[in-house]
Design a protein around this motif. Structure first.
Motif, PDB file in Angstrom:
ATOM      1  N   THR A 206       0.845  -1.187   0.000  1.00  0.00           N
ATOM      2  CA  THR A 206       0.000   0.000   0.000  1.00  0.00           C
ATOM      3  C   THR A 206       0.881   1.237   0.000  1.00  0.00           C
ATOM      4  OG1 THR A 206      -1.597   1.300   1.275  1.00  0.00           O
ATOM      5  CG2 THR A 206      -0.186  -0.187   2.522  1.00  0.00           C
ATOM      6  N   GLU A 207       0.496   2.249  -0.754  1.00  0.00           N
ATOM      7  CA  GLU A 207       1.281   3.480  -0.827  1.00  0.00           C
ATOM      8  C   GLU A 207       0.888   4.479   0.256  1.00  0.00           C
ATOM      9  OE1 GLU A 207       0.956   5.086  -4.737  1.00  0.00           O
ATOM     10  OE2 GLU A 207       2.356   3.628  -5.602  1.00  0.00           O
ATOM     11  N   LYS A 208      -0.217   4.236   0.943  1.00  0.00           N
ATOM     12  CA  LYS A 208      -0.702   5.182   1.943  1.00  0.00           C
ATOM     13  C   LYS A 208      -0.081   4.911   3.315  1.00  0.00           C
ATOM     14  CE  LYS A 208      -3.541   7.458  -0.726  1.00  0.00           C
ATOM     15  NZ  LYS A 208      -3.301   8.890  -1.049  1.00  0.00           N
ATOM     16  N   ARG A 209       0.069   5.991   4.089  1.00  0.00           N
ATOM     17  CA  ARG A 209       0.577   5.894   5.452  1.00  0.00           C
ATOM     18  C   ARG A 209      -0.297   6.741   6.375  1.00  0.00           C
ATOM     19  NH1 ARG A 209       2.765   2.702   2.898  1.00  0.00           N
ATOM     20  NH2 ARG A 209       4.985   2.207   2.665  1.00  0.00           N
ATOM     21  N   LEU A 210      -0.417   6.276   7.615  1.00  0.00           N
ATOM     22  CA  LEU A 210      -1.076   7.055   8.656  1.00  0.00           C
ATOM     23  C   LEU A 210       0.016   7.736   9.472  1.00  0.00           C
ATOM     24  CD1 LEU A 210      -3.418   7.955  10.494  1.00  0.00           C
ATOM     25  CD2 LEU A 210      -3.217   5.743  11.666  1.00  0.00           C
ATOM     26  N   PHE A 211       0.026   9.066   9.469  1.00  0.00           N
ATOM     27  CA  PHE A 211       1.029   9.840  10.199  1.00  0.00           C
ATOM     28  C   PHE A 211       0.382  10.487  11.424  1.00  0.00           C
ATOM     29  CE2 PHE A 211       2.558   9.846   5.803  1.00  0.00           C
ATOM     30  CZ  PHE A 211       3.887   9.481   5.965  1.00  0.00           C
ATOM     31  N   ILE A 212       1.030  10.332  12.580  1.00  0.00           N
ATOM     32  CA  ILE A 212       0.587  10.971  13.817  1.00  0.00           C
ATOM     33  C   ILE A 212       1.610  12.050  14.177  1.00  0.00           C
ATOM     34  CG2 ILE A 212      -0.003  10.649  16.245  1.00  0.00           C
ATOM     35  CD1 ILE A 212      -1.899   9.199  14.343  1.00  0.00           C
ATOM     36  N   TYR A 213       1.165  13.300  14.181  1.00  0.00           N
ATOM     37  CA  TYR A 213       2.045  14.427  14.501  1.00  0.00           C
ATOM     38  C   TYR A 213       1.859  14.817  15.970  1.00  0.00           C
ATOM     39  CZ  TYR A 213       2.694  15.153   9.456  1.00  0.00           C
ATOM     40  OH  TYR A 213       3.006  14.996   8.126  1.00  0.00           O
ATOM     41  N   ALA A 214       2.969  15.104  16.646  1.00  0.00           N
ATOM     42  CA  ALA A 214       2.898  15.491  18.056  1.00  0.00           C
ATOM     43  C   ALA A 214       4.025  16.471  18.377  1.00  0.00           C
ATOM     44  CB  ALA A 214       3.001  14.256  18.950  1.00  0.00           C
ATOM     45  N   GLU A 215       3.805  17.276  19.407  1.00  0.00           N
ATOM     46  CA  GLU A 215       4.822  18.240  19.836  1.00  0.00           C
ATOM     47  C   GLU A 215       5.253  17.936  21.262  1.00  0.00           C
ATOM     48  OE1 GLU A 215       1.564  21.715  21.046  1.00  0.00           O
ATOM     49  OE2 GLU A 215       2.830  21.954  19.262  1.00  0.00           O
ATOM     50  N   LEU A 216       6.489  18.289  21.582  1.00  0.00           N
ATOM     51  CA  LEU A 216       7.045  17.984  22.896  1.00  0.00           C
ATOM     52  C   LEU A 216       6.256  18.695  23.994  1.00  0.00           C
ATOM     53  CD1 LEU A 216       9.347  16.567  24.447  1.00  0.00           C
ATOM     54  CD2 LEU A 216      10.651  18.697  24.237  1.00  0.00           C
ATOM     55  N   ALA A 217       5.839  17.911  25.002  1.00  0.00           N
ATOM     56  CA  ALA A 217       5.094  18.466  26.135  1.00  0.00           C
ATOM     57  C   ALA A 217       5.956  18.512  27.386  1.00  0.00           C
ATOM     58  CB  ALA A 217       3.835  17.649  26.393  1.00  0.00           C
ATOM     59  N   SER A 218       6.802  17.497  27.570  1.00  0.00           N
ATOM     60  CA  SER A 218       7.691  17.481  28.735  1.00  0.00           C
ATOM     61  C   SER A 218       8.894  16.597  28.459  1.00  0.00           C
ATOM     62  CB  SER A 218       6.944  16.975  29.977  1.00  0.00           C
ATOM     63  OG  SER A 218       6.590  15.613  29.829  1.00  0.00           O
ATOM     64  N   GLY A 219       9.959  16.867  29.207  1.00  0.00           N
ATOM     65  CA  GLY A 219      11.207  16.129  29.031  1.00  0.00           C
ATOM     66  C   GLY A 219      12.355  17.095  28.822  1.00  0.00           C
ATOM     67  N   PRO A 220      13.552  16.720  29.241  1.00  0.00           N
ATOM     68  CA  PRO A 220      14.703  17.620  29.127  1.00  0.00           C
ATOM     69  C   PRO A 220      15.144  17.818  27.679  1.00  0.00           C
ATOM     70  CG  PRO A 220      15.419  15.454  29.836  1.00  0.00           C
ATOM     71  CD  PRO A 220      13.922  15.416  29.839  1.00  0.00           C
ATOM     72  N   VAL A 221      15.545  19.035  27.365  1.00  0.00           N
ATOM     73  CA  VAL A 221      16.051  19.311  26.020  1.00  0.00           C
ATOM     74  C   VAL A 221      17.555  19.059  25.999  1.00  0.00           C
ATOM     75  CG1 VAL A 221      14.249  20.997  25.569  1.00  0.00           C
ATOM     76  CG2 VAL A 221      16.430  21.761  26.504  1.00  0.00           C
ATOM     77  N   ILE A 222      18.044  18.670  24.852  1.00  0.00           N
ATOM     78  CA  ILE A 222      19.471  18.368  24.709  1.00  0.00           C
ATOM     79  C   ILE A 222      20.217  19.615  24.267  1.00  0.00           C
ATOM     80  CG2 ILE A 222      21.168  17.010  23.427  1.00  0.00           C
ATOM     81  CD1 ILE A 222      19.090  14.796  23.211  1.00  0.00           C
ATOM     82  N   ASP A 223      21.223  19.977  25.051  1.00  0.00           N
ATOM     83  CA  ASP A 223      22.080  21.110  24.699  1.00  0.00           C
ATOM     84  C   ASP A 223      23.232  20.567  23.866  1.00  0.00           C
ATOM     85  OD1 ASP A 223      23.789  23.284  24.521  1.00  0.00           O
ATOM     86  OD2 ASP A 223      23.302  24.006  26.536  1.00  0.00           O
ATOM     87  N   GLU A 224      23.190  20.833  22.574  1.00  0.00           N
ATOM     88  CA  GLU A 224      24.189  20.282  21.661  1.00  0.00           C
ATOM     89  C   GLU A 224      25.519  21.021  21.740  1.00  0.00           C
ATOM     90  OE1 GLU A 224      22.570  19.447  17.703  1.00  0.00           O
ATOM     91  OE2 GLU A 224      20.564  19.708  18.555  1.00  0.00           O
ATOM     92  N   ASN A 225      25.571  22.085  22.526  1.00  0.00           N
ATOM     93  CA  ASN A 225      26.818  22.844  22.692  1.00  0.00           C
ATOM     94  C   ASN A 225      27.622  22.373  23.896  1.00  0.00           C
ATOM     95  OD1 ASN A 225      26.264  24.599  20.475  1.00  0.00           O
ATOM     96  ND2 ASN A 225      24.834  25.743  21.777  1.00  0.00           N
ATOM     97  N   LEU A 226      27.055  21.440  24.664  1.00  0.00           N
ATOM     98  CA  LEU A 226      27.751  20.949  25.862  1.00  0.00           C
ATOM     99  C   LEU A 226      28.112  19.482  25.716  1.00  0.00           C
ATOM    100  CD1 LEU A 226      25.576  22.605  28.664  1.00  0.00           C
ATOM    101  CD2 LEU A 226      27.803  23.362  27.807  1.00  0.00           C
TER     102      LEU A 226
END
Length: 226
Positions: A206-226
């Motif tokens: 099948t060529e179709k896909r079901l996509f579930i979009y979500a945004e971050l609600a909680s959890g630590p962010v990664i500091d890529e400079n450290l």
């Protein structure tokens, strides 16, 4: 008179057999078409979409678990994270209310998807700025993604921290969705996209896909400079 007889003989001996051959072939095709189509679909089912085998899960490599404590700004340094190698399990995808619980594999090869939910290698890790793209077979618990609705919560458990995402929308699109490509290129926010084949109860290509979009609600962010 003689010419008329010759023409009649031509019709009887040449044109009539050709006429019946064409008509007969057409009738055979009409009658046989359903059987031919069934055989073709059966071959595609075997070649393009074998049922996934989850027996290889026990041998999947696992990334070292080291939960990192976030600082006062809810950040964790990237230098302290044991990032997984391709084909390695480094967590779980969990949506408790719909009984979705899949090992999270870094990579989305055929073998990775047999072992659990696979993260696209070109997407970011949870906590990094950008989009994390994770797919799974609809014959696994990812088939229950069809039950997910707006504002539901998705938990991504990793070997370094746990993240909760809030669902913003569910979209049915082609496997090469242009919208997914756009969000993968964007680094303006921290997003999650889960996907599986659609319809979720369909076996075969099948060529179709079901996509579930979500945004971050909680959890630590990664500091890529450290």
């Amino acid at each position: 008179m003689l010419k008329s007889r010759i023409n009649k003989r031509k019709w009887a001996y040449f044109y009539m057999p050709v006429f019946f051959l064409v008509v007969g072939s057409g009738m055979v095709w009409v009658l046989a078409a359903p059987a031919i189509q069934f055989a073709r679909s059966s071959i595609q089912l075997v070649l393009l979409s074998e049922a996934p085998d989850f027996s290889g899960l026990a041998s999947t490599k696992k990334a070292p678990v080291k939960t990192i404590k976030a600082d006062e700004e809810n950040k964790i340094p990237s230098s302290q994270i044991h990032y997984p190698r391709s084909g390695t399990q480094y967590g779980h995808v969990v949506i408790k209310q719909y009984a979705i619980f899949e090992p999270l594999i870094f990579g989305d090869s055929d073998q990775d998807l047999r072992n659990g939910a696979g993260q696209y290698l070109g997407s970011v890790f949870p906590g990094e700025k950008g989009t994390t793209l994770i797919g799974g077979h609809n014959s696994s618990s990812f088939g229950n993604l069809s039950l997910v609705k707006e504002n539901d919560l998705i938990e991504i458990q990793t070997n370094y921290a746990t993240y909760t995402y809030k669902v913003t929308k569910a979209v049915i699109d082609n496997y090469n969705s242009q919208e997914v490509l756009r969000v993968l290129e964007s680094r303006n926010s921290r997003l999650l996209v889960l996907y599986t084949c659609y319809p979720v109860d369909m076996l075969g290509f099948t060529e179709k896909r079901l996509f579930i979009y979500a945004e971050l609600a909680s959890g630590p962010v990664i500091d890529e400079n450290l």
